[in-house]
Design a protein around this motif. Structure first.
Motif, PDB file in Angstrom:
ATOM      1  N   ARG A 114       0.710  -1.245  -0.048  1.00  0.00           N
ATOM      2  CA  ARG A 114       0.229   0.344   0.327  1.00  0.00           C
ATOM      3  C   ARG A 114       1.198   1.113   0.547  1.00  0.00           C
ATOM      4  NH1 ARG A 114      -1.587   4.007   0.445  1.00  0.00           N
ATOM      5  NH2 ARG A 114      -2.636   5.363   0.700  1.00  0.00           N
ATOM      6  N   ARG A 115       2.024   1.014   0.848  1.00  0.00           N
ATOM      7  CA  ARG A 115       2.967   2.176   0.613  1.00  0.00           C
ATOM      8  C   ARG A 115       3.759   3.218  -0.610  1.00  0.00           C
ATOM      9  NH1 ARG A 115       3.509   4.926   5.555  1.00  0.00           N
ATOM     10  NH2 ARG A 115       3.096   3.998   8.227  1.00  0.00           N
ATOM     11  N   MET A 116       3.889   1.975  -0.961  1.00  0.00           N
ATOM     12  CA  MET A 116       4.282   1.757  -2.494  1.00  0.00           C
ATOM     13  C   MET A 116       3.762   2.231  -3.482  1.00  0.00           C
ATOM     14  SD  MET A 116       6.296  -1.611  -1.964  1.00  0.00           S
ATOM     15  CE  MET A 116       6.317  -1.350  -4.082  1.00  0.00           C
ATOM     16  N   THR A 117       2.331   2.641  -3.557  1.00  0.00           N
ATOM     17  CA  THR A 117       1.308   3.176  -4.124  1.00  0.00           C
ATOM     18  C   THR A 117       2.076   4.619  -5.251  1.00  0.00           C
ATOM     19  OG1 THR A 117      -0.544   1.828  -3.504  1.00  0.00           O
ATOM     20  CG2 THR A 117      -1.457   3.274  -5.222  1.00  0.00           C
ATOM     21  N   PHE A 118       1.876   4.866  -4.820  1.00  0.00           N
ATOM     22  CA  PHE A 118       2.431   6.256  -5.339  1.00  0.00           C
ATOM     23  C   PHE A 118       3.448   6.330  -6.066  1.00  0.00           C
ATOM     24  CE2 PHE A 118       0.985   9.925  -2.301  1.00  0.00           C
ATOM     25  CZ  PHE A 118      -0.258   9.247  -2.005  1.00  0.00           C
TER      26      PHE A 118
END
Length: 454
Positions: free
Chosen positions: A319-323
């Motif tokens: 989730r944190r890697m989405t950007f």
């Protein structure tokens, strides 16, 4: 005496930068479509007194001042104005106090969020606000934008953890607001006024922050849905039944594929929506089982609980890697953060999908589903004039959609330059007039971060 001479009269030589190649690197944050000027100087103070000197000089000479942290913002709030002083606070990076009894920390504005989190963890405490950029962003920047993060659904946002502030005003005076006590209602709440003000009212030089006891290790699950509507029902049921997850996050199909392409995470690309839920309760497995059952009742095609903390961390890492993953699709990306009532989350996601189809663009969506804060990420090529136009128009339609659903144009990223026209629409004429009046009280010369917000 000219500007540079006056600045240097009260600052170390190395604290005043004037080389255009160097100062140009401080000209903007990470936002697209936001104008930035050329600063006259970049100043890197290390003490409160040095910040006061800068502001007295700027006030005497009527020179605009743009305060900055790590420039990880995405709304242009830290962008320089022509001829301004860029006041970078990254050198004021000391943790001055950690008090386990009073459960507070006193920090300077340049302290990195993750550094503070690790420091208080050594005392059995936590500082919950955790923006996606927590390894880079500063506490001062978090305060300026009223930052949020993945844990907001249970623990709240930055504003709920700022007990007091030391602020250098536009004329160089030092104002102390707030308290160190657990309670306090003396006078107007000026502390809250500064949180989210984007450096337009004063320069935060010290913050007293509330801390929480470190929670137990959280466990997570992932639920797959073949429709946005089903995922929206699941979120609504989780919250309506009184569950308090430590996070409740959402990724759409576009985001899932982008993360897989970048990191080969093995996320299921055939699903429309992934919902991530986590609990840091004494018995997280029981809570996950209850939430998993609600997801299945809402129409989840599969629910997979993590078996241990390592698997949970892997899910949250995705989730944190989405950007970062979506940034690889096109040369540029517009990052939105429209927040809507939880009950309208599915409407927001479906509407964004329709906008993407209308304009022929890739728009990935991830969201802090537990508080309705969506991040539609518009991918485009600025070298293609038509695609850039479509990106701008889709961005505006997304914000209009959010307002029509009873939402707000920004849940945690701030207004800056990017959304200033939309702020006027959200506030209305009376609200805008009063907010401008507050700005005039604190900054009568209009030198603090001009051109932002209004």
């Amino acid at each position: 005496m000219d500007l540079l001479a006056q600045l240097r009269a009260g600052l170390p030589e190395e604290a005043v930068l004037t080389d255009p190649e160097v100062t140009g690197s401080y000209a903007r944050d990470m936002a697209n479509f936001c104008a930035a000027g050329a600063p006259a100087a970049v100043v890197l103070p290390r003490t409160v007194e040095q910040v006061q000197h800068v502001m007295r000089t700027a006030s005497a000479l009527r020179v605009p001042v743009v305060p900055q942290g790590a420039r990880t913002g995405v709304s242009g709030a830290a962008n320089a104005a022509d001829g301004c002083i860029v006041l970078s606070l990254v050198k004021m990076d000391r943790i001055l106090e950690i008090n386990p009894v009073d459960r507070l920390a006193v920090v300077e504005p340049g302290v990195i969020n993750a550094v503070l989190s690790r420091a208080v963890a050594a005392h059995g405490l936590s500082y919950p606000p955790d923006p996606s950029s927590w390894e880079m962003c500063t506490i001062g920047g978090n305060i300026g934008t009223a930052a949020g993060g993945l844990c907001c659904v249970k623990y709240g946002v930055t504003a709920e953890y700022v007990l007091g502030l030391d602020v250098v005003l536009a004329d160089g005076r030092l104002l102390t607001t707030g308290r160190r006590t657990a309670k306090g209602v003396a006078g107007y709440d000026l502390t809250r006024l500064f949180v989210g003000s984007e450096g337009s009212l004063g320069i935060v030089v010290r913050a007293t922050l509330a801390l929480k006891p470190s929670p137990p290790q959280q466990l997570a699950l992932v639920a797959e849905f073949d429709s946005v509507a089903a995922a929206g029902r699941a979120v609504s049921e989780i919250m309506a039944r009184g569950h308090v997850p430590s996070l409740l996050e959402l990724m759409d199909r576009t985001s899932i594929r982008a993360v897989n392409d970048m990191a080969q995470m093995g996320l299921p690309e055939t699903t429309e929506v992934l919902l991530l839920a986590a609990f840091d309760t004494p018995d997280p497995s029981a809570d996950l089982a209850a939430v998993g059952a609600l997801c299945e009742e809402a129409g989840a095609t599969q629910v997979v609980p993590a078996e241990n903390a390592a698997e949970s961390d892997l899910l949250l890492q995705a989730r944190r890697m989405t950007f970062t993953a979506l940034e690889r699709i096109k040369p540029a990306m517009l990052i939105d953060d429209v927040c809507v009532p939880r009950s309208r989350l599915a409407d927001m996601l479906e509407g964004t999908t329709a906008i993407a189809e209308k304009y022929g663009l890739t728009i990935g969506v991830c969201a802090h589903a537990g508080d309705g804060n969506t991040h539609p990420l518009v991918c485009f090529d600025p070298a293609d004039a038509d695609e850039e136009r479509r990106a701008r128009e889709s961005f505006d339609e997304i914000m209009a959609l959010g307002l029509s659903l009873g939402g707000t144009i920004t849940g945690e990223h701030g207004v800056g330059v990017l959304k200033k026209d939309w702020l006027a629409r959200e506030l209305g004429p009376v609200g805008l007039e009063l907010q401008r009046g507050i700005k005039d009280v604190f900054d009568p010369l209009g030198i603090l971060n001009p051109g932002k917000l209004f």
